[in-house]
Structures are given as structure tokens and as C-alpha cells.
Design an enzyme around this catalytic site. Structure first.
Site, mmCIF file in Angstrom:
data_model
loop_
_atom_site.group_PDB
_atom_site.id
_atom_site.type_symbol
_atom_site.label_atom_id
_atom_site.label_comp_id
_atom_site.label_asym_id
_atom_site.label_seq_id
_atom_site.Cartn_x
_atom_site.Cartn_y
_atom_site.Cartn_z
ATOM 1 C CE1 TYR A 1 -41.194 -48.821 38.096
ATOM 2 C CE2 TYR A 1 -41.865 -51.081 38.453
ATOM 3 C CZ TYR A 1 -42.125 -49.733 38.520
ATOM 4 O OH TYR A 1 -43.315 -49.296 39.021
ATOM 5 C CE LYS B 1 -43.346 -33.997 37.103
ATOM 6 N NZ LYS B 1 -44.163 -32.829 36.912
ATOM 7 C CG ASP C 1 -47.561 -33.106 36.587
ATOM 8 O OD1 ASP C 1 -46.836 -33.500 35.660
ATOM 9 O OD2 ASP C 1 -47.508 -31.948 37.031
ATOM 10 C CG ASP D 1 -46.445 -49.739 38.460
ATOM 11 O OD1 ASP D 1 -47.559 -50.287 38.420
ATOM 12 O OD2 ASP D 1 -45.556 -50.067 39.267
#
Ligand code: NAD
Length: 422
Positions: free
Chosen positions: A149, A220, A286, A310
Site C-alpha cells: 500500500y 505469509k 490462507d 484488508d
């Protein structure tokens, strides 16, 4: 009589009649701001009589600001938030063209509001797609200033993208990892130690203060080892070095397990839980998206980076009734700056129709009351919202999904919440 909220050291000083700047917002902002303020005022009056009252100060942003001043985000508005520290806003239209990417991003960056806090809880009676909505009680700490971002992106085919590709191959040892070097776009993902630590520290302090059971670092890092993996390690290092015996980390558990065996490690974990320590663990993003649906009761405070945050915010919001009733806040815990906001957009299709659900903004107001330390007033609103949903008196977004519900307009819903403050 009207005074300013101040921050001295770690302490927020809140006068009895604080000036609170508000941005009405575009689209349904006009429909939901007034009713939400009525609910908040009623809860304050119910809790503290005449001894406390918010003094609302309108400041301009978005379309209203553009029409009146020619600017989307006037400097006067930023100065008001700087001066009064704590404010609230409705949704804003993202201007098309003209240099500003998003007014929300501009506000967050200018005031360095590094935490995006989204509490996720279920109100009895609200339709939910999950099996155990009553066990959902999560608090998302999303890092607000870093990650992809940051906006450092280069479009395929530009001179900048070509220059970066050459730099990567000629100076950074990149060989064949970029599959199509001639026409690749690039984005840069900065994740810093300082940025990660201030976010994770805020999450840990929040969990300890509220006696919540765990903080989960969602990342992740199995793929992005030096960015998301580093975030996880910064988190564990910080928890162990700064929070000592107030926490028990999964990393310590794993160490005990390898040194002394699973039985001893499990015993230490159980003891830590019993003695009220916050359990600090981590999970791959995930897996988290799946597990939080199936076993929401395993998660309490979530600390994560911008992009993960987000995605996670919207999934968790959907589990408890959608964006119409999901509140949020952007906070800098060092300076005290905090802007509470409806998490949805301007919903132009229903603006002015009385269909908008003011729940998101009302609950953001509740977060603001909690932040100010006016918890009694905050509890009044929570309680009244519980009663209102239990009676199935709702706005059109929820009415369509609830059998036997009574349809209320935006303003009628606010009146009903006020009536249900016991
Ligand atoms: P949106 O949130 O405005 O609408 C998505 C859907 O949810 C629509 O069907 C809408 O009718 C419904 N909805 C949203 N809020 C609702 C409420 N309170 N009650 C009932 N239904 C509600 O998202 P969008 O359509 O993608 O965006 C519209 C505009 O809002 C864009 O200009 C976008 O940039 C802006 N936006 C602003 C914010 C913000 O200010 N925080 C956030 C998201 C989008």
C-alpha cells in the site's frame, strides 16, 4: 466549557465537554451521521446526565469540501484533527483524477495513523453464514502505513519498470525469477522492524489491558520470508523481550517441545493460559482465512500487515452481518490521533432513500467512547443494539435476510436504539 482532548505521556486526557471534529461524508454519509450522533449523545446523557457532553464540530472533506472550498481535503480539516486529536468520519468518495489516490489514505498518512482497528463481534439475531457466530469475538490490528500500500509501483513498459528490471539483473543477482522481463509491472513491499513493532506492541497492549486470551500474527512468511516472515519474527522477538511473563509465545512452546518433549510443553501452555498470560501465536494467511470460518473461537486479537488486514477485515465482517454494521478506527497510539469511521463506502445507489444502515458508524462511535474512556456510555449502546437486533427491528440490508423482521429507515433505527437504552 468546550475543551480539547490531549495526550500527555501515555495518558489520554479527556475533558467533560470535548470538542470532537466530524466529517459528515458523501453519499449515505449525510443519512447516517446525524442519526449516529443522536445515538451517541443519548448514551452519554443516559450515562453521565449533564456532567458530560460531546461538542460536535463539523469539518469538511470529500464532495462537500470540494463544492464549498475547491479542495477535497482542506488543510483546515487536517489542522482540526491535529488540534482536537480524536474525530469521526462518514464514508468519502474517492476523487477521480487530480493527484489524490484516496482521501482515507491521505488522512491516514498525514496523521500517521498506523493502526487500523476493526473489532468483529456478532449481535444476536443478525443473519450469519457461519455455524458459531456467537463465538466470534475478534479484534483486527491491521498495519496501516506500509506493505504494498506504500504505492511504489511501476507499470509494465515504462522507462521506470525497465530501469528497475536492469537494476535487478545487473546489480541484484536476479536471473530468471522474472518470467517475462520485457513486460512485467513491479510493486515494492516495504515491511520494517519499527513499523511492525509499533503495530504488534499496540495489539499486545490491547490484549493485556482487556484480558483477551491471544494475539495471532497472521502472515505469509512461508513464501515472503524477508517481509511477512520478518513481521512474524519481529512479533515474537518483541513479545518475548518487552512483555516477558505477561505472554507465552508459540515459539517458546516449540522450543520446550523440542528440548523437553510434548507433554512438558503442553503443561507449560496450560499453566500459561490458567495464569491469564496472553498466548502469542502465528498462522499463515490462507490457513487463517479457512480456520477463522471453521474455528472462530481460536482467535481473539489478530495482528497483521496491510494487505492481509484488508482481506481479513472483509471476511470477518461478512461472518457477523456485513459492512453495514462493521465499525473501524485508525489510530496512532503514540500521538493519540484517532479517527473513527464507517468501514463501508458511500453507497451512492441508496443515498437519500433512508435505506442505509447507520450501524457501522454508530458502532464506530462506540469505539470512540471506549477510546475516550467513557465505557459506561459505550456499554449502553452495545446493549441497546443487542436489544434492537433481538427484536428484529432492522434496516433494509438486514431485513431482506431476516424472517419476521420489521423494516426501519435509517433514522427510525437510530430512534429504536435510543428507545432500547435501559
Ligand atoms: P460501498 O460500501 O459504498 O457499497 C457496497 C455495497 O454495500 C452496496 O450495495 C451498498 O449499497 C451496500 N452498503 C454499503 N454501506 C451500507 C450501509 N451502511 N447500509 C446498507 N447498505 C450498505 O462500496 P463501493 O460501491 O465499492 O464504493 C462506493 C464509493 O465509496 C467509492 O467512491 C469508494 O471509493 C468509496 N469508499 C469509501 C470508503 C471510505 O470512505 N471509508 C470505503 C470504501 C469505499
Amino acid at each position: 466549557m468546550n475543551e480539547k482532548v490531549r495526550k500527555t505521556g501515555h495518558q489520554l486526557e479527556v475533558p467533560d465537554f470535548p470538542v470532537i471534529p466530524f466529517i459528515e461524508g458523501d453519499g449515505i454519509g449525510k443519512d447516517i451521521m446525524g442519526p449516529s450522533q443522536r445515538v451517541i449523545d443519548a448514551a452519554v446523557a443516559k450515562s453521565y446526565g449533564d456532567s458530560r457532553k460531546i461538542s460536535w464540530l463539523e469539518v469538511l472533506a470529500g464532495e462537500k469540501a470540494y463544492l464549498q472550498t475547491g479542495e477535497w481535503l482542506p488543510e483546515a480539516t487536517l489542522n482540526a484533527f491535529r488540534e482536537y486529536l480524536v474525530g469521526i468520519k462518514g464514508p468519502l468518495t474517492t476523487p477521480v483524477g487530480g493527484g489524490i489516490r484516496s482521501l482515507n489514505v491521505a488522512l491516514r498518512q498525514t496523521l500517521d495513523l498506523f493502526v487500523c482497528l476493526r473489532p468483529v463481534r456478532w449481535f444476536k439475531g443478525v443473519p450469519s453464514p457461519v455455524r458459531y457466530p456467537h463465538l466470534v469475538d475478534m479484534h483486527i490490528f491491521r498495519e496501516n502505513t506500509e506493505d504494498i500500500y506504500a504505492g511504489i509501483e511501476f507499470m509494465a513498459g515504462t522507462a521506470e519498470a525497465g530501469k528497475l528490471m536492469r537494476f535487478l539483473t545487473e546489480e541484484m543477482g536476479v536471473t530468471d525469477q522474472v518470467r517475462f522481463p520485457e513486460n512485467s509491472s513491479f510493486g515494492v513491499k516495504p515491511i520494517s522492524k519499527d513499523g511492525s513493532e509499533r503495530l504488534i506492541r499496540a495489539a499486545l497492549e490491547y490484549a493485556i489491558e482487556r484480558e483477551l486470551p491471544s494475539v495471532t500474527l497472521v502472515h505469509k512468511g512461508n513464501i515472503m520470508k524477508f517481509t511477512e516472515g520478518a513481521f512474524k519474527n519481529f512479533g515474537y522477538d518483541l513479545a518475548e523481550s518487552e512483555f516477558g511473563d505477561q505472554v507465552f509465545t508459540w515459539r517458546i512452546y516449540e522450543k520446550l517441545k523440542s528440548e523437553r518433549g510434548k507433554i512438558d510443553a503442553d503443561k507449560a501452555l496450560e499453566e500459561a493460559k490458567k495464569s491469564g498470560k496472553v498466548i502469542v501465536k502465528d498462522v499463515i494467511t490462507d490457513a487463517f482465512l479457512q480456520e477463522s470460518l471453521l474455528r472462530p473461537f481460536d482467535y481473539s486479537v489478530i495482528a497483521t500487515m496491510n494487505l492481509n488486514g484488508d482481506y481479513i477485515s472483509d471476511q470477518l465482517a461478512a461472518m457477523v452481518g456485513g459492512i453495514g454494521i462493521s465499525p473501524g478506527a485508525n489510530i496512532n497510539y503514540h500521538t493519540g490521533y484517532a479517527i473513527f469511521e464507517a468501514t463501508h463506502g458511500t453507497a451512492p445507489a441508496i443515498a437519500g432513500t433512508g435505506k442505509a444502515n447507520p450501524g457501522s458508524l454508530i458502532l464506530s462511535g462506540v469505539m470512540m467512547l471506549e477510546y475516550l474512556g467513557w465505557t459506561k456510555a459505550a456499554e449502553h449502546v452495545y446493549d441497546a443494539m443487542d436489544h434492537t437486533f433481538a427484536k428484529r427491528r432492522v434496516t433494509s440490508d438486514l431485513h431482506a435476510q431476516m424472517e419476521g423482521a420489521t423494516l426501519l429507515s435509517t433514522s427510525e433505527f437510530a430512534d429504536e436504539v435510543i428507545r432500547n437504552m435501559h
